[in-house]
Design an enzyme around this catalytic site. Structure first.
Site, PDB file in Angstrom:
ATOM      1  CG  ASP A 197      88.653 100.480  93.106  1.00 44.16           C
ATOM      2  OD1 ASP A 197      88.676 101.026  94.727  1.00 44.16           O
ATOM      3  OD2 ASP A 197      89.025  99.260  93.154  1.00 44.16           O
TER       4      ASP A 197
ATOM      5  NE  ARG B 123      91.099 101.876  92.867  1.00 42.00           N
ATOM      6  CZ  ARG B 123      92.091 100.947  91.631  1.00 42.00           C
ATOM      7  NH1 ARG B 123      92.584 101.531  91.252  1.00 42.00           N
ATOM      8  NH2 ARG B 123      91.332  99.925  91.804  1.00 42.00           N
TER       9      ARG B 123
ATOM     10  CB  SER C 130      88.349  90.865  91.319  1.00 44.72           C
ATOM     11  OG  SER C 130      88.443  92.567  91.561  1.00 44.72           O
TER      12      SER C 130
ATOM     13  CG  ASP D 260      87.741  93.321  82.295  1.00 39.67           C
ATOM     14  OD1 ASP D 260      87.699  92.513  81.818  1.00 39.67           O
ATOM     15  OD2 ASP D 260      87.868  93.205  83.870  1.00 39.67           O
TER      16      ASP D 260
HETATM   17  N1  ARG Z   1      86.902  96.697  98.271  1.00 41.42           N
HETATM   18  C1  ARG Z   1      87.985  97.480  98.451  1.00 41.42           C
HETATM   19  C2  ARG Z   1      87.869  98.856  98.181  1.00 41.42           C
HETATM   20  O1  ARG Z   1      87.030  99.220  98.239  1.00 41.42           O
HETATM   21  C3  ARG Z   1      89.043  96.669  96.911  1.00 41.42           C
HETATM   22  C4  ARG Z   1      89.000  96.928  95.824  1.00 41.42           C
HETATM   23  C5  ARG Z   1      89.615  96.614  95.215  1.00 41.42           C
HETATM   24  N2  ARG Z   1      89.719  96.033  93.560  1.00 41.42           N
HETATM   25  C6  ARG Z   1      89.966  95.279  92.927  1.00 41.42           C
HETATM   26  N3  ARG Z   1      89.092  95.624  91.820  1.00 41.42           N
HETATM   27  N4  ARG Z   1      89.907  94.470  92.960  1.00 41.42           N
HETATM   28  O2  ARG Z   1      89.141  99.831  98.617  1.00 41.42           O
END
Ligand code: ARG
Length: 400
Positions: free
Chosen positions: A124, A95, A175, A14
């Site tokens: 995110d 992040r 993912s 991506d």
């Molecule tokens: N749901 C989790 C969070 O909000 C993990 C997000 C992980 N990101 C991903 N692209 N799989 O912190």
């Protein structure tokens, strides 16, 4: 000179396609920025070169592993932070650090915007953009996947027609986001919350059903910070790396949860955070030894609020910063040793010792010669229950 945008680059499909996609959609030059937060996997030099091969004008790699451990993991540990009592904020704490470097790089290179590869459905995107907004309000945030409809099919097609050097073989149905604090796995067959996780999902931890001899480890803390393992001085990053191995080998830290995302969606998530879960168990127990009762009780409420703020992308917010000050103040006596037994998926505290402990053997003992005057308890309870007694009499008089 063309305007510039700094893209948070992972090396994956991506964000690789995102370089050209962003350029086509905005006319801006794309600077790729990869931040090493201990995600392991590919060599960071390979990732840096790939960004250039995909059309970035500049490609920067930052090794932020120690900073991530010192300034993001340590505060998370001091806060015993578990969102929904279960999730140790693996992605949520990386992040703001990545966003910090997006903002500083953009300012340094005179870019007017930053970009990330998130979709419009997750947390995110909020974390990146809210952090950038707090640190550099003049910058605009772009999200090619979300804003310029870069779907997965289109990304694969774009990569093929433009001959982008991205391994198409890695057709993971999941993912995944990972860093040294843990791993998050979502989508694929996990979207049916009835489906049990399979062993293939995990890389930081071994199957806890395979029994091995237990591992015992002593973690030393200094004012809430883990500073030594089995007597050997280590940095926070080394503590986390070592504990990932020790606890991971015993299957510690696997989490399977349906979670409330900030955007209103409930999502099924698999996490593994062997070091995280073991260290939080140890740190929390040392607090049980060293914090005054009311501080400990109050802190548990602060911890859950802190975890929600960080989960919700508000790392750089005023309330989060104020809670940090409270948490930091509570840590001044959180010093001492915790012995952990790691076995069959669990991390259990089996011993604690601290020179700044509030545990008083002479008060606690049931043997003769204790220093606690039991006769005082009678009067204490009399007064403690007085409001209830008075109210009960009133209720009776009112005919209830
Ligand atoms: N749901 C989790 C969070 O909000 C993990 C997000 C992980 N990101 C991903 N692209 N799989 O912190």
């Amino acid at each position: 000179m063309a305007e510039r945008v700094v893209l948070a680059y992972s090396g994956g499909l991506d964000t690789s396609v995102g370089i050209g996609w962003l350029k086509d959609a905005t006319g801006k030059e794309v600077v790729a920025l990869a931040v090493d937060v201990g995600q392991e996997g590919e060599d960071m030099d390979v990732i840096r070169q790939r960004a250039l091969d995909c059309g970035a004008v500049e490609s920067i790699v930052i090794d932020a592993k120690d900073e991530f451990a010192n300034d993001y993991i340590v505060p998370t540990l001091k806060a015993n932070a578990l969102y929904q009592k279960r999730y140790p904020l693996v992605s949520a704490i990386s992040r703001p650090l990545i966003a910090k470097y997006l903002a500083s790089t953009a300012i340094e290179l005179g870019a007017d915007s930053v970009a990330h590869g998130c979709t419009g459905k997750g947390n995110d995107q909020v974390r990146f953009e809210a952090a950038v907004a707090a640190l550099a309000p003049e910058l605009t945030s772009l999200a090619p996947v979300r804003d310029f409809a870069l779907t997965r099919d289109k990304a694969i097609e774009y990569a093929a027609t433009h001959n982008l050097p991205i391994a198409q073989s890695k057709k993971s149905p999941y993912s995944i986001d990972q860093n040294v604090w843990g791993r998050a796995v979502e989508t694929g067959f996990l979207e049916d919350p009835w489906n049990a996780p399979i062993e293939d999902l995990y890389t930081y931890s071994q199957d806890p059903a395979i029994t091995r001899a237990p591992t015992e480890v002593v973690i030393s803390f200094d004012q809430g910070v883990p500073v030594a393992i089995d007597g050997k001085k280590v940095t926070p990053l080394q503590v986390v790396q070592l504990m990932n191995r020790l606890a991971g080998d015993q299957g510690v830290g696997r989490i399977d949860i349906v979670e409330d995302r900030l955007v209103g969606i409930k999502s099924r998530e698999i996490y593994e955070a062997p070091a995280g879960m073991a260290l939080i168990a140890a740190h929390e127990e040392l607090e049980n030894m060293t914090l005054e009762r009311d501080v400990a009780r109050y802190k548990r409420g602060v911890e859950s609020k802190w975890a929600e703020l960080v989960y919700d992308g508000l790392w750089f917010s005023g309330l989060k910063k104020s809670l940090d000050v409270f948490i930091e103040d509570t840590q001044k006596y959180v010093t001492g040793d915790i012995r952990l037994k790691l076995h069959a998926g669990s991390a259990v505290v089996t011993g604690r010792s601290s020179t700044t402990s509030l545990y008083d053997f002479n008060l606690a003992t049931y043997d003769t010669g204790d220093s606690f005057d039991q006769s005082m308890a009678k009067g204490f309870i009399e007064l403690w229950s007085l409001p209830s007694k008075v109210a009960a009499r009133r209720d009776a008089a009112a005919g209830k």
